[in-house]
Design an enzyme around this catalytic site. Structure first.
Site, PDB file in Angstrom:
ATOM      1  N   CYS A   1     121.608   2.615  12.683  1.00 22.15           N
ATOM      2  CA  CYS A   1     121.137   0.714  12.650  1.00 22.15           C
ATOM      3  C   CYS A   1     119.852   0.788  12.090  1.00 22.15           C
ATOM      4  O   CYS A   1     119.422   0.157  11.695  1.00 22.15           O
ATOM      5  CB  CYS A   1     120.708   0.572  14.036  1.00 22.15           C
ATOM      6  SG  CYS A   1     119.410   2.589  14.742  1.00 22.15           S
TER       7      CYS A   1
ATOM      8  N   ASP B   1     116.979   2.025  12.442  1.00 21.65           N
ATOM      9  CA  ASP B   1     115.806   2.730  13.331  1.00 21.65           C
ATOM     10  C   ASP B   1     115.472   3.980  12.951  1.00 21.65           C
ATOM     11  O   ASP B   1     116.079   5.102  13.123  1.00 21.65           O
ATOM     12  CB  ASP B   1     116.131   2.308  14.916  1.00 21.65           C
ATOM     13  CG  ASP B   1     116.444   0.923  15.166  1.00 21.65           C
ATOM     14  OD1 ASP B   1     116.227  -0.043  14.173  1.00 21.65           O
ATOM     15  OD2 ASP B   1     116.420   0.373  15.878  1.00 21.65           O
TER      16      ASP B   1
ATOM     17  N   CYS C   1     115.380  -0.310  18.945  1.00 18.47           N
ATOM     18  CA  CYS C   1     115.545  -0.785  20.000  1.00 18.47           C
ATOM     19  C   CYS C   1     114.445  -0.033  21.103  1.00 18.47           C
ATOM     20  O   CYS C   1     114.798   0.891  22.108  1.00 18.47           O
ATOM     21  CB  CYS C   1     117.083  -0.835  20.182  1.00 18.47           C
ATOM     22  SG  CYS C   1     117.958   0.783  21.032  1.00 18.47           S
TER      23      CYS C   1
ATOM     24  N   CYS D   1     122.153   5.589  20.255  1.00 16.66           N
ATOM     25  CA  CYS D   1     120.220   5.156  20.336  1.00 16.66           C
ATOM     26  C   CYS D   1     120.022   6.544  20.726  1.00 16.66           C
ATOM     27  O   CYS D   1     118.600   6.262  21.363  1.00 16.66           O
ATOM     28  CB  CYS D   1     120.089   4.026  21.264  1.00 16.66           C
ATOM     29  SG  CYS D   1     120.580   2.770  20.685  1.00 16.66           S
TER      30      CYS D   1
HETATM   31 FE1  FES Z   1     119.404   1.650  16.529  1.00 22.21          FE
HETATM   32 FE2  FES Z   1     119.118   1.798  19.277  1.00 22.21          FE
HETATM   33  S1  FES Z   1     119.940   0.115  17.650  1.00 22.21           S
HETATM   34  S2  FES Z   1     118.164   3.261  18.130  1.00 22.21           S
END
Ligand code: FES
Length: 132
Positions: A33, A35, A58, A102
């Site tokens: 994602c 992140d 998230c 995640c």
């Molecule tokens: Fe990226 Fe959860 S959607 S770490």
């Protein structure tokens, strides 16, 4: 969808921020994602005296960050290295299957911070690995 523990850590995350005088820093990105999680530690006498995180991600990533800091604060480096992403997810009573990716950040960021500390203090690393 989320356990009450996940929601509690997401809404009241522990140990957010930075450490003045951190002697280990670990950063990881989630390829799924994009992140990012950054973990800072201050190690004194082979123990994690303080740990703080900043997570651009998230709710599940924030909850796992918060949980891992609580799990390892005050622990030895050996104990902290044994904490896995799976153990962090389990401590939160699990994550929904679609959010399991995640949980791949928290322990990894912690382990990178420890590795960073050991790279700066090679003599401590030798002691750590000799004990294992
Ligand atoms: Fe990226 Fe959860 S959607 S770490």
């Amino acid at each position: 969808m989320y356990s009450s523990k996940v929601m509690e850590h997401f809404l009241n995350p522990r140990n957010v921020g930075e450490i003045k005088g951190a002697n280990g820093i670990g950063e990881v990105g989630n390829p799924v994602c994009g992140d990012i999680m950054r973990m800072e530690i201050r190690v004194v006498d082979n123990r994690i005296e303080d740990i703080r995180f900043k997570t651009f991600g998230c709710g599940a990533a924030i909850a796992t960050s918060s949980m891992v800091t609580e799990m390892v604060k005050g622990k030895t480096l050996e104990e902290a290295m044994r904490v896995t992403n799976k153990a962090v997810a389990e401590a939160l009573d699990g994550l929904p299957p679609v959010k399991m990716h995640c949980s791949n950040l928290a322990a990894d960021a912690l382990h990178r911070a420890i590795q960073d500390y050991l790279n700066k203090e090679p003599s401590k690393g030798k002691a750590l690995y000799e004990q294992d």
